[in-house]
Design a protein around this motif. Structure first.
Motif, PDB file in Angstrom:
ATOM      1  N   ARG A  27     -29.014 -31.624  15.076  1.00 40.56           N
ATOM      2  CA  ARG A  27     -27.882 -31.687  16.020  1.00 40.56           C
ATOM      3  C   ARG A  27     -28.058 -32.841  16.998  1.00 40.56           C
ATOM      4  NH1 ARG A  27     -24.130 -27.772  16.361  1.00 40.56           N
ATOM      5  NH2 ARG A  27     -24.463 -25.998  14.999  1.00 40.56           N
ATOM      6  N   ASN A  28     -29.277 -33.012  17.500  1.00 41.60           N
ATOM      7  CA  ASN A  28     -29.515 -34.104  18.453  1.00 41.60           C
ATOM      8  C   ASN A  28     -29.273 -35.458  17.808  1.00 41.60           C
ATOM      9  OD1 ASN A  28     -30.114 -32.566  20.680  1.00 41.60           O
ATOM     10  ND2 ASN A  28     -32.273 -32.379  20.156  1.00 41.60           N
ATOM     11  N   ASP A  31     -25.554 -36.155  17.124  1.00 41.25           N
ATOM     12  CA  ASP A  31     -24.885 -36.401  18.405  1.00 41.25           C
ATOM     13  C   ASP A  31     -25.057 -37.875  18.814  1.00 41.25           C
ATOM     14  OD1 ASP A  31     -23.377 -35.325  20.583  1.00 41.25           O
ATOM     15  OD2 ASP A  31     -25.176 -35.598  21.819  1.00 41.25           O
ATOM     16  N   TYR A  33     -25.137 -40.305  16.922  1.00 43.58           N
ATOM     17  CA  TYR A  33     -24.229 -41.112  16.097  1.00 43.58           C
ATOM     18  C   TYR A  33     -22.759 -40.742  16.342  1.00 43.58           C
ATOM     19  CZ  TYR A  33     -28.197 -42.817  13.312  1.00 43.58           C
ATOM     20  OH  TYR A  33     -29.351 -43.426  12.887  1.00 43.58           O
ATOM     21  N   ASN A  34     -22.533 -39.882  17.338  1.00 41.80           N
ATOM     22  CA  ASN A  34     -21.158 -39.505  17.725  1.00 41.80           C
ATOM     23  C   ASN A  34     -20.411 -38.719  16.649  1.00 41.80           C
ATOM     24  OD1 ASN A  34     -19.081 -39.404  19.589  1.00 41.80           O
ATOM     25  ND2 ASN A  34     -18.129 -41.299  18.858  1.00 41.80           N
ATOM     26  N   SER A  36     -19.002 -35.013  15.238  1.00 40.77           N
ATOM     27  CA  SER A  36     -18.659 -33.715  15.818  1.00 40.77           C
ATOM     28  C   SER A  36     -18.615 -32.643  14.734  1.00 40.77           C
ATOM     29  CB  SER A  36     -17.359 -33.778  16.606  1.00 40.77           C
ATOM     30  OG  SER A  36     -16.372 -34.354  15.828  1.00 40.77           O
ATOM     31  N   GLU A  37     -18.745 -31.404  15.169  1.00 40.27           N
ATOM     32  CA  GLU A  37     -18.952 -30.307  14.215  1.00 40.27           C
ATOM     33  C   GLU A  37     -17.639 -29.752  13.688  1.00 40.27           C
ATOM     34  OE1 GLU A  37     -21.374 -27.181  15.788  1.00 40.27           O
ATOM     35  OE2 GLU A  37     -21.635 -26.254  13.826  1.00 40.27           O
TER      36      GLU A  37
END
Ligand code: AMP
Length: 412
Positions: A27-28, A31, A33-34, A36-37
């Motif tokens: 997740r880190n 994030d 690399y921008n 989203s889930e």
């Protein structure tokens, strides 16, 4: 006793922690690399996978868990994450220009009726990344960079990126004619005898005979000028990012939708850790909208297995700030209030709920890796104190009620 269904797993204690630690690292990174889930339903219409993944793929033809609901709609437990992601993009109209490129990731359970073995379950969890919008070799390289970044971050540094580029349209037809001609001289396994008609490229990654086809023609020699230029750009982008790769003409991937570069990352024993590629026609196939796309996915369980094989543990050993032992009913009641105070102060604490003997309560504290043991008996209650034993220094002292929280925090 009823047992879990074949090919499923219970994740218990440390295993859950390892899963969670892996998920947090991933997740880190995504994030940074921008990305989203996205979360899609566990079940979807069977047609989504038939059209999206391909009727002839093993995943759809043999491995789907399908069922009819009470209104006789045919549904399937999700066997993979790309087709549902595309469906969600279309249904939620996420393809409008201001939203592009869409950089999405998911963690999701997948279901495939496969023969269970080590690293192969019927329910497993995948992490996947999908990008939609531009057909950009830089974005493809970024995608592979995410994958490499994750592997390096978790300590699996001995890996190789295998790269290939699938040939398309008229050029693919030409290649397939030559491939079929080449394969004529081989005694193919029963699966491949079907594949050669339905999906001839897949014969190349046959698990039984794949190794025999070493001198097959390289499909990259058939690429159109445009596709060749794109592939050359991608290789340059990878070099710019310092990503080493090995070109692998046998790499085709098991799902039908790939249309451009495909890649797999393998560990030093040759097992595939993850794989993906470009699939520019899938959105159009499912929703008549031209939206180029690329992605990759890996099995979380496989990654955990790879970590174990490399003696890597991601989750820190857990410990308690204090373990409380109440020696009487009254002491236990007081302990309950004390626990609340300690937890309100942000301390991780637990108590003996099992009426253990003094000795086995101490053993329990060791099992929990408690830094302090707080002992409360009737005598202590009378004096408004507790006994705190610091497990690291082995110091034992009486502490006034009002100083308990401070003592535990200072000993932290
Ligand atoms: P695929 O969707 O077939 O391209 O698979 C992507 C990744 O998911 C593989 O590289 C594996 O890590 C994982 N995977 C696929 N099938 C299974 C399975 N039956 N059990 C566990 N992991 C799997």
């Amino acid at each position: 006793m009823i047992q879990k269904p074949r090919g499923t797993e219970d994740l218990i204690e440390a295993e859950v922690k390892e899963f969670f630690a892996l998920e947090m690292i991933i997740r880190n990174i995504v994030d940074l690399y921008n990305f989203s889930e996205i979360r899609t339903p566990i079940f979807e219409s069977v047609d989504l996978f038939k059209r999206g993944v391909g009727q002839e793929t093993d995943v759809v033809s043999k491995e789907m868990y399908t069922f009819f609901d009470k209104k006789n709609r045919e549904l399937a437990l999700r066997p993979e994450g790309t087709a549902p992601t595309v469906r969600a993009i279309l249904e939620n109209k996420l393809y409008i220009n201001e939203k592009l490129p869409l950089k999405l990731f998911y963690f999701a359970s997948m279901f495939r009726y496969e023969r269970p073995q080590s690293g192969r379950q019927r329910q497993f969890n995948q992490f996947g990344v999908e990008v939609f919008g531009p057909k950009s070799s830089e974005l493809d390289a970024e995608l592979m960079c995410v994958a490499v970044n994750i592997l390096n971050a978790i300590g699996i540094e001995n890996h190789t990126v295998h790269l290939n580029c699938l040939v398309n349209d008229e050029q693919r037809k030409k290649y397939i004619i030559d491939l079929k001609e080449y394969l004529k001289s081989f005694d193919l396994c029963s699966d491949c005898q079907t594949r050669i008609e339905t999906n001839p490229l897949r014969v190349l990654d046959c698990k039984v005979d794949g190794d025999k086809f070493v001198d097959v023609k390289d499909m990259k020699d058939y690429l159109s000028d445009e596709d060749k230029q794109y592939y050359d750009d991608l290789k340059k982008d990878l070099e710019n990012l310092g990503i080493d790769y090995k070109e692998d003409k046998m790499l085709v991937r098991g799902l039908d939708y790939y249309t451009g570069f495909v890649f797999e990352i393998k560990d030093d024993k040759g097992s595939t850790l993850l794989g993906g590629g470009r699939y520019d026609k899938l959105v159009n196939e499912l929703g008549n909208i031209d939206l180029p796309a690329a992605g990759f996915a890996f099995g979380m369980e496989r990654m955990i297995l790879a970590l174990k094989n490399n003696n890597i543990s991601l989750s820190p050993q857990s410990s308690l700030d204090a373990y409380v032992i109440g020696l009487s009913k009254k002491a236990k009641q007081f302990a309950n209030i004390l626990l609340l105070m300690l937890r309100n102060a942000g301390l991780k604490v637990d108590v003996d709920f099992m009426d253990r003997s003094f000795k086995s309560a101490f053993k329990q504290a060791d099992k929990y890796n408690a830094k302090n043991i707080i002992i409360i008996g009737d005598n202590e209650l009378k004096e408004n104190v507790v006994v705190i034993k610091n497990q690291e220094t082995k110091n034992e002292k009486k502490v006034k009620f009002e100083d308990i929280v401070k003592t535990i925090i200072e000993g932290k």
